[in-house]
Every structure is written in C-alpha cells, then in structure tokens.
Scaffold this active site. Structure first.
Site: not given
Length: 313
Positions: A103, A140, A195, A277
């Site tokens: 992101h 995040e 992430h 993650e």
C-alpha cells in the site's frame, strides 16, 4: 491487508495440506511455546500511532478522497537508498532483493486512481487498496514502510543490492501490476511483499502467501512456484525464531503457509516472490506487537534471515 478488498478476495475453503518440510515443522512447536511466553510479556507499544486508512466498510471510515487527478499514473522515483551498494565483502554481494511495502500512505486521497483496474492474468483487479489499520489508527502502510526500511538496512549489511517498489515518494500506488514489474525488471533474486492483515479480533499470527501455479493470460507462475515455496518456507521458519510469533490460527492449518492464485503481485511475477502477513492489526494482542518498534526490528530480522538462507542455498 485484509482478505476482503479489491485485490484480496476471501481465501478458498480450508483444506488439509500435507505437512511442511521437516525444517519448518520442527520450528513450529518451539515457536508456539515462544509465542506463549512472548504473548504474556509483550508491552512495548509505539505511542505515536498515526492516521488509520481502511480497506472495508466494516473498518473505521477513511478520510474522504480528494477529486480524481487528471494526470497519468506517475513513474516511481527510487528512494535515495535504492541501488546503494551493499557491504563490499558481504555474503550477498551481487544479489538483488526487491522489497514491496504494501500500500501507500496516500492511497486514500486517490480513490479514483487506485480503483482503476489492471490486468493480473486471471482477470482484472483494482490498482491498489488503502490497506487496513489497528483499532487505534496505526496504518498498515506505515507499518510496511517501517519494516521495509529496517529490512533494507539488514540486507545491505549482508552485501545485497536492495530496491523498494516505492518509498511513499509518489502520490499513490504503485499498482499491483507495476509492483510485479519492478521485481521482474530488476531480475531480482528474491522479492518479498510486506503486509499486515485486517481480520477479526481473535485471529492471530503471521502467514506467508505463496504463488499457486497460474498459467493464464499474462500470468505464468509455473517457473517460480518451487523457488517461491522454498523462499516462503525459509522466511516462515526464521520469522518464528526471530519474533516468537506463532503461525496464523485462522489460515494455513497451523503451517504459516498459504497458497493463492488470485493476487496480481504474485501472478505477474517472473522471479521468486512471496507475501507475508506479519500479524492481524485488528486483534489487540497482535496490534501491540505490530506497533512496537522493537518487535518490528525482530520482524525485519526474521525476514532478513529467511532471505539470506534462501539466497545462500
């Protein structure tokens, strides 16, 4: 990143998987004990949580997006440390690693651009998403950049040449197809996309996402499936050891590994690549870890040691 959102459809129904390799399987029991001890003692949280950026309607509302920009998608500008030579005599001299921080902190300001669809081989998906955040608002996108910077420094000390797909040095993005191209064009020896998940409270732990065998449209992951699994298994094992975190209790059947065929960043890669993650931002216990600078350094160390192990064979 949450499993709900444009580029992250719900994972397929859980199926029993064959056990991991002996090396990783042997790490998990010890990791679970380490996690239980760490779980009772972790309290080093970062008090300077920033603005939250959300992926789904169930999350806290994100700030209203600015009007769409008429300009085309910008070309990423390398951050000042990109391509900086690593330690001249380091064990990773000559190796290229691409780090993909998930992101962009400014994505929420460019809803039109990040919602535009790109080809991922198996179909078309949105350029990018805003990512998730902790309940207290730590984004995040800020987490992924921080870990990426720490990981870059560790890899450069080992002699690697390190590139980032972005360094918050552009208005939004890059799109998921462009993120894949950065690694491909660099002829990277390994690519890791960082992430943090946005699942429900009570879901805890990390998991590494591996590319499935996709051969459709512009995607052909068959040449990198085995090498990517090797990379992912080594990262999972070292992440357990470095952080004390346990593998996910909600996906991966306790292995810490999940195979996906719906992620453009993996589908379009021609070099070994995995996603990780690092934890669930929506669980208070995981959030306490993710917001801790000391824990993020451990996460970067676990990633670094996994990558070094992979590159040195």
């Amino acid at each position: 990143m949450s499993y709900t959102g444009p580029d992250f459809d719900p994972a397929p129904p859980r199926r029993l998987r064959r056990p991991l390799t002996v090396a990783v399987a042997a790490l998990v029991p010890g990791a679970l004990l380490g996690w239980l001890v760490y779980d009772t003692t972790a309290s080093d949280t970062n008090a300077s949580d920033g603005r939250g950026s959300q992926r789904t309607a169930a999350s806290s509302p994100a700030p209203a997006p600015a009007p769409a920009s008429p300009t085309p998608t910008p070309t990423p500008t390398p951050s000042r440390d990109d391509d900086k030579p690593g330690a001249p005599d380091g064990p990773l001299k000559g190796k290229v690693v691409v780090i993909d921080p998930g992101h962009n902190p400014n994505n929420f300001r460019h809803a039109t651009e990040i919602n535009s669809k790109v080809d991922i081989g198996t179909g078309r998906k949105e350029c990018d998403t805003t990512g998730t955040s902790t309940n207290s608002g730590y984004p995040e996108a800020d987490f992924t950049l921080d870990v990426a910077h720490r990981l870059r420094a560790l890899l450069q000390q080992q002699g690697a040449t390190v590139k980032l797909t972005h360094d918050a040095d552009r208005p939004y993005g890059p799109c998921i197809d462009e993120r894949a191209r950065v690694g491909n064009q660099a002829h990277a020896d390994a690519v890791v996309s960082i992430h943090a998940d946005g699942s429900v409270s009570g879901n805890r732990g990390f998991h590494v996402i591996l590319p499935g065998a996709v051969h459709q449209g512009a995607a052909d992951t068959r040449p990198i499936v085995d090498s990517s699994r090797d990379l992912g298994e080594r990262i999972a094992g070292n992440f357990v050891r470095a952080t004390g975190s346990a593998p996910s209790n909600y996906v991966g059947d306790g292995t810490g590994l999940v195979t996906r065929e719906d992620l453009g960043g993996l589908n379009l890669s021609t070099v070994p690549k995995v996603f990780i993650e690092c934890g669930n931002m929506r669980d208070s216990k995981d959030a306490a870890l993710l917001t801790s600078g000391a824990w993020r350094q451990k996460a970067a160390l676990g990633l670094s040691e996994g990558i070094v192990s992979f590159l040195r064979g």
